[in-house]
Design an enzyme around this catalytic site. Structure first.
Site, PDB file in Angstrom:
ATOM      1  N   ASP A  26      94.553 -44.360  -5.196  1.00 30.27           N
ATOM      2  CA  ASP A  26      93.754 -45.473  -5.714  1.00 30.27           C
ATOM      3  C   ASP A  26      94.044 -46.752  -4.922  1.00 30.27           C
ATOM      4  OD1 ASP A  26      91.928 -46.694  -7.324  1.00 30.27           O
ATOM      5  OD2 ASP A  26      93.202 -46.801  -9.092  1.00 30.27           O
ATOM      6  N   HIS A  43      88.136 -46.846   2.464  1.00 26.97           N
ATOM      7  CA  HIS A  43      88.184 -45.378   2.414  1.00 26.97           C
ATOM      8  C   HIS A  43      88.587 -44.802   3.770  1.00 26.97           C
ATOM      9  CE1 HIS A  43      86.752 -45.601  -1.601  1.00 26.97           C
ATOM     10  NE2 HIS A  43      85.533 -45.992  -1.296  1.00 26.97           N
ATOM     11  N   LEU A 137     102.014 -25.641   4.472  1.00 29.64           N
ATOM     12  CA  LEU A 137     101.573 -26.477   3.339  1.00 29.64           C
ATOM     13  C   LEU A 137     100.203 -26.026   2.821  1.00 29.64           C
ATOM     14  CD1 LEU A 137     101.899 -29.220   1.710  1.00 29.64           C
ATOM     15  CD2 LEU A 137     100.516 -30.242   3.533  1.00 29.64           C
TER      16      LEU A 137
HETATM   17  C1  FPP Z   1      89.953 -44.649  -4.878  1.00 28.59           C
HETATM   18  O1  FPP Z   1      90.023 -45.990  -4.432  1.00 28.59           O
HETATM   19  C2  FPP Z   1      89.562 -43.777  -3.780  1.00 28.59           C
HETATM   20  C3  FPP Z   1      88.504 -42.897  -3.787  1.00 28.59           C
HETATM   21  C4  FPP Z   1      87.622 -42.715  -4.950  1.00 28.59           C
HETATM   22  C5  FPP Z   1      88.176 -42.085  -2.615  1.00 28.59           C
HETATM   23  C6  FPP Z   1      89.378 -41.482  -1.980  1.00 28.59           C
HETATM   24  C7  FPP Z   1      88.992 -40.839  -0.716  1.00 28.59           C
HETATM   25  C8  FPP Z   1      89.707 -40.894   0.417  1.00 28.59           C
HETATM   26  C9  FPP Z   1      91.003 -41.575   0.581  1.00 28.59           C
HETATM   27  C10 FPP Z   1      89.203 -40.127   1.564  1.00 28.59           C
HETATM   28  C11 FPP Z   1      89.952 -38.829   1.585  1.00 28.59           C
HETATM   29  C12 FPP Z   1      89.185 -37.833   2.310  1.00 28.59           C
HETATM   30  C13 FPP Z   1      89.526 -36.528   2.339  1.00 28.59           C
HETATM   31  C14 FPP Z   1      88.629 -35.570   3.033  1.00 28.59           C
HETATM   32  C15 FPP Z   1      90.770 -36.031   1.703  1.00 28.59           C
HETATM   33  P1  FPP Z   1      89.006 -47.044  -5.073  1.00 28.59           P
HETATM   34  O2  FPP Z   1      87.782 -47.071  -4.247  1.00 28.59           O
HETATM   35  O3  FPP Z   1      88.823 -46.725  -6.516  1.00 28.59           O
HETATM   36  O4  FPP Z   1      89.816 -48.357  -4.891  1.00 28.59           O
HETATM   37  P2  FPP Z   1      89.761 -49.648  -5.867  1.00 28.59           P
HETATM   38  O5  FPP Z   1      90.375 -49.216  -7.182  1.00 28.59           O
HETATM   39  O6  FPP Z   1      90.618 -50.625  -5.146  1.00 28.59           O
HETATM   40  O7  FPP Z   1      88.337 -50.080  -5.963  1.00 28.59           O
END
Ligand code: FPP
Length: 256
Positions: A26, A43, A137
């Site tokens: 997050d 992201h 892994l």
């Molecule tokens: C949450 O942060 C993150 C997500 C919903 C997306 C997570 C995806 C990635 C890190 C890409 C990973 C890709 C693969 C293929 C594993 P948020 O957007 O909710 O952050 P915020 O709370 O600060 O708004």
């Protein structure tokens, strides 16, 4: 603690290492906002953090890592952000699967992948097939996953078998239900990590987290690195897991 020291201690058996780590990544959006960047850049930085933590897990000999990449609730985000996330998943799979395969990583996806576009769906299937014989892994990507969905699907399958007369209702117990759930081929997570400051499970692996040690950090996911991961591992190592027993009982069986 220095990484080599931690590794040496783990190898000497002084530090219990989690077999399976489950993470809610997050804080990507807030990381981007703080830098006046579009959320999408957060992201992208999140993918780099994924790479770092996969590598850290491999180096430390952790058996399984489950990452929450997209929850069943994430479809409620603005259409543009959902579209960009899907593009990022496609590009990340294209770029990373061969490297992961070479590094003996087995890739699995959990969640309802039928909701994704056919190209992404096919790439997920192909990544699993390509890496199915790897025994390093296991990297599980939770995509369009929700813990309640997981439980409902498992219940439906058992109910269908009961209706078909293959199973009596009295035979259903927690082991049987557990075997129907996602990640049934893996040990249940020993350590759960959530970055980004929120202290919630957010419909992640609801059943599987029953005895998992929970660890929350204010670091935003793109900031999470090997040193931060080691802090989480140290916190895990310092805890006494009792599974319902008393502390004295656990100490006695550890000494025996
Ligand atoms: C949450 O942060 C993150 C997500 C919903 C997306 C997570 C995806 C990635 C890190 C890409 C990973 C890709 C693969 C293929 C594993 P948020 O957007 O909710 O952050 P915020 O709370 O600060 O708004």
């Amino acid at each position: 603690m220095a990484q080599q020291q931690l590794q040496a201690e783990m190898q000497a058996g002084q530090q219990p290492l989690p077999l399976h780590v489950a993470i809610i990544m997050d804080g990507n959006g807030r990381w981007a906002k703080a830098r006046k960047l579009p959320r999408y850049m957060g992201h992208r930085a999140g993918v780099k953090a994924v790479r770092r933590i996969v590598e850290a897990c491999r180096q430390r000999g952790i058996q399984a890592l489950t990452l929450f990449a997209f929850s069943s609730e994430n479809w409620r985000r603005p259409k543009v952000e959902v579209g960009l996330l899907m593009d990022l998943f496609v590009r990340t799979l294209k770029k990373e699967v061969s490297r992961l395969d070479r590094n003996n990583v087995r890739i699995q996806f959990i969640g309802d992948r039928t909701a994704f576009n056919p190209k992404l769906h096919a790439m997920m299937d192909a990544a699993e097939q390509q890496t199915t014989n790897n025994d390093g892994l296991t990297l599980v990507i939770a995509a369009n996953y929700g813990g309640r969905w997981d439980l409902v699907e498992a219940t439906r399958r058992l109910a269908a078998r009961a209706v078909a007369g293959e199973l009596s209702v009295d035979e259903i117990d927690s082991e049987m239900l557990g075997r129907e759930l996602c990640n049934a081929n893996l040990p249940e997570p020993d350590l759960f990590i959530r970055t980004g400051g929120e202290q919630r499970i957010s419909n992640y692996l609801l059943w599987q987290l029953a005895y998992t040690e929970l660890y929350f950090t204010d670091l935003l996911w793109p900031e999470f690195d090997a040193a931060a991961f080691d802090e989480a591992l140290n916190s895990f190592a310092s805890r006494q897991r009792r599974f319902g027993k008393t502390g004295d009982q656990v100490e006695q069986s550890r000494r025996a």
